[in-house]
Design a protein around this motif. Structure first.
Motif, PDB file in Angstrom:
ATOM      1  N   HIS A 106       2.756  30.333  61.682  1.00 16.57           N
ATOM      2  CA  HIS A 106       2.676  31.722  62.140  1.00 16.57           C
ATOM      3  C   HIS A 106       2.764  32.705  60.976  1.00 16.57           C
ATOM      4  O   HIS A 106       2.287  33.841  61.091  1.00 16.57           O
ATOM      5  N   TYR A 107       3.368  32.282  59.877  1.00 19.54           N
ATOM      6  CA  TYR A 107       3.639  33.216  58.782  1.00 19.54           C
ATOM      7  C   TYR A 107       3.146  32.716  57.416  1.00 19.54           C
ATOM      8  O   TYR A 107       3.370  33.374  56.406  1.00 19.54           O
ATOM      9  N   LYS A 108       2.452  31.563  57.383  1.00 18.75           N
ATOM     10  CA  LYS A 108       2.123  30.953  56.089  1.00 18.75           C
ATOM     11  C   LYS A 108       1.157  31.797  55.255  1.00 18.75           C
ATOM     12  O   LYS A 108       1.082  31.646  54.040  1.00 18.75           O
ATOM     13  N   HIS A 109       0.398  32.680  55.896  1.00 14.47           N
ATOM     14  CA  HIS A 109      -0.561  33.519  55.176  1.00 14.47           C
ATOM     15  C   HIS A 109       0.087  34.804  54.652  1.00 14.47           C
ATOM     16  O   HIS A 109      -0.582  35.608  53.989  1.00 14.47           O
ATOM     17  N   LEU A 110       1.379  35.001  54.944  1.00 16.69           N
ATOM     18  CA  LEU A 110       2.054  36.244  54.573  1.00 16.69           C
ATOM     19  C   LEU A 110       2.947  36.049  53.350  1.00 16.69           C
ATOM     20  O   LEU A 110       3.329  34.934  53.003  1.00 16.69           O
ATOM     21  N   ARG A 113       3.198  29.011  44.741  1.00 18.93           N
ATOM     22  CA  ARG A 113       3.051  29.081  46.191  1.00 18.93           C
ATOM     23  C   ARG A 113       3.674  27.884  46.905  1.00 18.93           C
ATOM     24  O   ARG A 113       3.666  27.818  48.128  1.00 18.93           O
ATOM     25  N   GLY A 114       4.197  26.935  46.122  1.00 14.83           N
ATOM     26  CA  GLY A 114       4.788  25.738  46.714  1.00 14.83           C
ATOM     27  C   GLY A 114       6.227  25.525  46.313  1.00 14.83           C
ATOM     28  O   GLY A 114       7.147  25.838  47.063  1.00 14.83           O
ATOM     29  N   LEU A 115       6.423  25.004  45.109  1.00 15.36           N
ATOM     30  CA  LEU A 115       7.769  24.641  44.667  1.00 15.36           C
ATOM     31  C   LEU A 115       8.686  25.841  44.488  1.00 15.36           C
ATOM     32  O   LEU A 115       9.915  25.708  44.572  1.00 15.36           O
ATOM     33  N   TYR A 116       8.104  27.024  44.232  1.00 14.56           N
ATOM     34  CA  TYR A 116       8.935  28.221  44.035  1.00 14.56           C
ATOM     35  C   TYR A 116       8.645  29.307  45.071  1.00 14.56           C
ATOM     36  O   TYR A 116       8.996  30.469  44.859  1.00 14.56           O
ATOM     37  N   ARG A 117       8.043  28.936  46.206  1.00 14.29           N
ATOM     38  CA  ARG A 117       7.758  29.942  47.223  1.00 14.29           C
ATOM     39  C   ARG A 117       9.059  30.449  47.843  1.00 14.29           C
ATOM     40  O   ARG A 117       9.886  29.675  48.299  1.00 14.29           O
ATOM     41  N   GLY A 118       9.227  31.759  47.856  1.00 13.86           N
ATOM     42  CA  GLY A 118      10.429  32.363  48.408  1.00 13.86           C
ATOM     43  C   GLY A 118      11.540  32.566  47.401  1.00 13.86           C
ATOM     44  O   GLY A 118      12.636  33.001  47.761  1.00 13.86           O
ATOM     45  N   THR A 124      25.258  39.045  56.128  1.00 19.18           N
ATOM     46  CA  THR A 124      24.501  40.143  55.537  1.00 19.18           C
ATOM     47  C   THR A 124      23.103  39.693  55.111  1.00 19.18           C
ATOM     48  O   THR A 124      22.127  40.428  55.270  1.00 19.18           O
ATOM     49  N   THR A 125      23.005  38.482  54.590  1.00 21.30           N
ATOM     50  CA  THR A 125      21.726  38.010  54.052  1.00 21.30           C
ATOM     51  C   THR A 125      20.992  37.063  55.007  1.00 21.30           C
ATOM     52  O   THR A 125      20.000  36.448  54.620  1.00 21.30           O
ATOM     53  N   ALA A 126      21.457  36.942  56.264  1.00 23.12           N
ATOM     54  CA  ALA A 126      20.842  36.017  57.224  1.00 23.12           C
ATOM     55  C   ALA A 126      19.336  36.253  57.418  1.00 23.12           C
ATOM     56  O   ALA A 126      18.570  35.286  57.496  1.00 23.12           O
ATOM     57  N   PRO A 127      18.853  37.507  57.523  1.00 22.78           N
ATOM     58  CA  PRO A 127      17.402  37.707  57.668  1.00 22.78           C
ATOM     59  C   PRO A 127      16.612  37.135  56.492  1.00 22.78           C
ATOM     60  O   PRO A 127      15.526  36.583  56.686  1.00 22.78           O
ATOM     61  N   LEU A 128      17.158  37.235  55.295  1.00 18.90           N
ATOM     62  CA  LEU A 128      16.476  36.684  54.126  1.00 18.90           C
ATOM     63  C   LEU A 128      16.450  35.165  54.182  1.00 18.90           C
ATOM     64  O   LEU A 128      15.462  34.537  53.799  1.00 18.90           O
ATOM     65  N   ASP A 129      17.530  34.562  54.671  1.00 19.67           N
ATOM     66  CA  ASP A 129      17.578  33.105  54.806  1.00 19.67           C
ATOM     67  C   ASP A 129      16.525  32.618  55.797  1.00 19.67           C
ATOM     68  O   ASP A 129      15.854  31.611  55.563  1.00 19.67           O
ATOM     69  N   ARG A 130      16.403  33.316  56.928  1.00 18.25           N
ATOM     70  CA  ARG A 130      15.424  32.908  57.949  1.00 18.25           C
ATOM     71  C   ARG A 130      14.015  32.975  57.388  1.00 18.25           C
ATOM     72  O   ARG A 130      13.213  32.050  57.545  1.00 18.25           O
ATOM     73  N   VAL A 131      13.689  34.060  56.724  1.00 20.19           N
ATOM     74  CA  VAL A 131      12.347  34.237  56.164  1.00 20.19           C
ATOM     75  C   VAL A 131      12.093  33.187  55.078  1.00 20.19           C
ATOM     76  O   VAL A 131      10.982  32.628  54.994  1.00 20.19           O
ATOM     77  N   LYS A 132      13.096  32.891  54.288  1.00 20.72           N
ATOM     78  CA  LYS A 132      12.926  31.893  53.223  1.00 20.72           C
ATOM     79  C   LYS A 132      12.567  30.529  53.807  1.00 20.72           C
ATOM     80  O   LYS A 132      11.677  29.842  53.312  1.00 20.72           O
ATOM     81  N   ILE A 133      13.239  30.132  54.889  1.00 14.19           N
ATOM     82  CA  ILE A 133      12.962  28.844  55.517  1.00 14.19           C
ATOM     83  C   ILE A 133      11.546  28.818  56.080  1.00 14.19           C
ATOM     84  O   ILE A 133      10.815  27.826  55.942  1.00 14.19           O
TER      85      ILE A 133
END
Length: 302
Positions: free
Chosen positions: A39-43, A268-273, A22-31
């Motif tokens: 490709h996504y670091k500015h988002l 933006r680093g240690l707690y990003r995501g 259920t939460t797989a999309p969130l896991d992918r985005v978190k990684i």
């Protein structure tokens, strides 16, 4: 008793598989965010959730989920079975400490045991989840295992980042079980009629009502995640190894923590995501602990 615990722990594994899918999309985005994929670091969190399907299709949100499914079943089973066994050992030793500390110690040891046993699958899952369409280095789970084994030092290559994982797992699993057990004890002691009900397998034992179980499990997961999150970021960057352009600056746990802090700061680093982790973790932990309590009753372990 061991057989009952095994079947009970196996059901925890099934519950974990359902929750993780259920939460797989969130896991992918978190990684992707934790390791600052170019490709996504500015988002941000939600803009990345929208950008991934546009760039990689909706199945792109589930990259690495196959390895996660293989991993989560033995992980959940080992963790909960080990927790009950460690708790018995700690209590048997009569260390003169309170029941809350028993739970903290047993939860920490159970989490570490499960992590060590399933770590290679977590490594492969992260490698698969981080790669972006058009830049595939690994063609699948088996290919990733072969590549890591042959190119990164054999078996030791599968345990890169284990130190921050173990260090972070102790507070995560420990405080998770500790917080849930403490909230359960306080709730049943202070408001047994409002929050509790007789156990299905033993009417003399009070257990929390289902909605209260869900709430306590969610709170436990949120607190544990907040405490251990910087080490989770460190683990991910170390696991990715040579995949990252700055991998030579992330060879040890301390190096990685310093580098992430210096380059990206705290938010933006240690707690990003971290916000994704709350969305993902709170319902997942709530369901896991509720399943844990229900299966104890089903298997007559109260």
């Amino acid at each position: 008793c061991i057989l009952s615990l095994f079947f009970f722990a196996s059901w925890k594994g099934v519950a974990g598989c359902c929750a993780k899918t259920t939460t797989a999309p969130l896991d992918r985005v978190k990684i992707l965010l934790q390791a600052h994929n170019h490709h996504y670091k500015h988002l941000g969190v939600f803009s990345t959730l929208c950008a991934v399907p546009k760039k990689e299709g909706y199945l792109g949100l589930y990259k690495g989920n196959g390895a996660m499914m293989i991993r989560i079943f033995p992980y959940g089973a080992i963790q909960f079975m080990a927790f009950d066994q460690y708790k018995k050992v700690v209590i048997k030793k009569q260390l003169g400490i309170s029941g809350h500390v028993h739970r903290l110690m047993a939860g920490s040891m159970a989490g570490i045991t499960a992590v060590i046993c399933t770590y290679p699958l977590d490594m492969v899952r992260v490698r698969l989840a981080f790669q972006v369409k058009g830049e595939h280095k690994y063609m699948g789970i088996i290919h990733a295992f072969k590549m890591i084994y042959t190119k990164e030092g054999g078996l030791s290559g599968f345990y890169r980042g284990l130190m921050p994982t173990v260090v972070g797992m102790a507070p995560y699993a420990g405080f998770s079980f500790f917080t849930f057990g403490t909230l359960k004890s306080i709730g049943l002691a202070q408001a047994p009629n409002l929050l509790g009900r007789p156990s299905l397998d033993n009417p003399d034992v009070l257990v929390l009502k289902t909605h209260v179980n869900l709430l306590c499990g969610g709170i436990a997961g949120a607190i544990a995640q907040t405490i251990s999150y910087p080490l989770d970021v460190t683990r991910r960057r170390m696991q990715l190894g040579a995949v990252l352009p700055d991998s030579e600056k992330c060879l040890t746990m301390v190096q990685t923590l310093k580098y992430v802090y210096q380059q990206h700061g705290i938010r933006r680093g240690l707690y990003r995501g971290l916000s994704l982790n709350y969305i993902r973790c709170i319902p997942s932990q709530a369901v896991a602990f509720t399943t844990y309590e229900l299966m104890k009753q089903f298997l007559h372990l109260n």
